[in-house]
Design an enzyme around this catalytic site. Sequence first.
Site, PDB file in Angstrom:
ATOM      1  N   CYS A  71      31.870  34.937 -37.109  1.00 33.58           N
ATOM      2  CA  CYS A  71      32.629  33.816 -37.310  1.00 33.58           C
ATOM      3  C   CYS A  71      32.260  32.835 -35.995  1.00 33.58           C
ATOM      4  O   CYS A  71      32.067  33.191 -34.832  1.00 33.58           O
ATOM      5  CB  CYS A  71      34.145  34.104 -37.046  1.00 33.58           C
ATOM      6  SG  CYS A  71      35.036  32.442 -37.087  1.00 33.58           S
ATOM      7  N   VAL A  72      31.859  31.753 -36.268  1.00 35.91           N
ATOM      8  CA  VAL A  72      31.136  30.621 -35.523  1.00 35.91           C
ATOM      9  C   VAL A  72      32.201  30.289 -34.324  1.00 35.91           C
ATOM     10  O   VAL A  72      31.627  30.349 -32.844  1.00 35.91           O
ATOM     11  CB  VAL A  72      30.765  29.402 -36.245  1.00 35.91           C
ATOM     12  CG1 VAL A  72      31.914  28.586 -36.840  1.00 35.91           C
ATOM     13  CG2 VAL A  72      30.136  28.577 -35.213  1.00 35.91           C
TER      14      VAL A  72
END
Lengths: 122, 146
Positions: free
Chosen positions: B94-95
């Site tokens: 997840c960024v």
Amino acid sequence: MPVAKKSILIIIRHSPYGSSLARTAIDIALAAGAFEQTVALLFMGDGVLQLIPEQDGAALGTKTISRQIASLPLYDVGRVYAELESSRNYAIDLDSAPVAVIPMGRTDIHGLMCEFDHIMSL
Amino acid sequence: MNPGGNRGFLFPEPKVLIYSLLVLSSPSSGHTAQHAAAFAHAAIGKGHSLHRVFFMDAGVYNGSDAVVVPQDERDPIQAWEALAENHDVELILCVSSALKRGLLDKTEAERYEQAAATVHPAFTISGLGLLIDASANSDRLITFGA
């Protein structure tokens, strides 16, 4: 492109500022709402501490989680539940919570879980 | 009982399920991440389909390319690498969780002018939409939490 629809129960078990998971759970709830999934939240155990009104994350240099919780209805997040026994243990007044919550006793939680396609536990 | 005959009633055909995993814990903290990788391999071994593994929060540390493991210990990256290379499983970091923890791929490292790209090539950085997509398109979503 239409996305398939599943119902998700997000169980939140961590205290608001003691763990980054608190914020992570709310981010998932908002994303699920934005993608038109059916999503509900259950604050359980230490997680009920997130429902304390009047939080201020500024002293920690971090976002105030109660404000994000208050915005949940804007993102089509449906029902929000709070586990009753832990709320009582921590003396949380659920009527003053940042968002309308449905108190749920521990013995009813299993039944609630069975209503959903998926459970995410954070 | 007629074991050689019509088995449908007593022994229903095992159903192939589509699994996705949500991994929240770091490989260096306890054994949860190791269990997640083992579960992934076991599910595939049983003939199920593994759609995606989504790493969030401390789970993004599983995607580090900069980890040095003592020689007498197991390198946790190998189990994940095998899933990506042998079974085409998507491993997504997840960024927002990744950036906060210094897990950057080449694009992000350049964009934010950070010292190094630190993400192992078997992993891809992407957004929460892929978790919701995984949830919407899987029969089972298993959280490996903290």
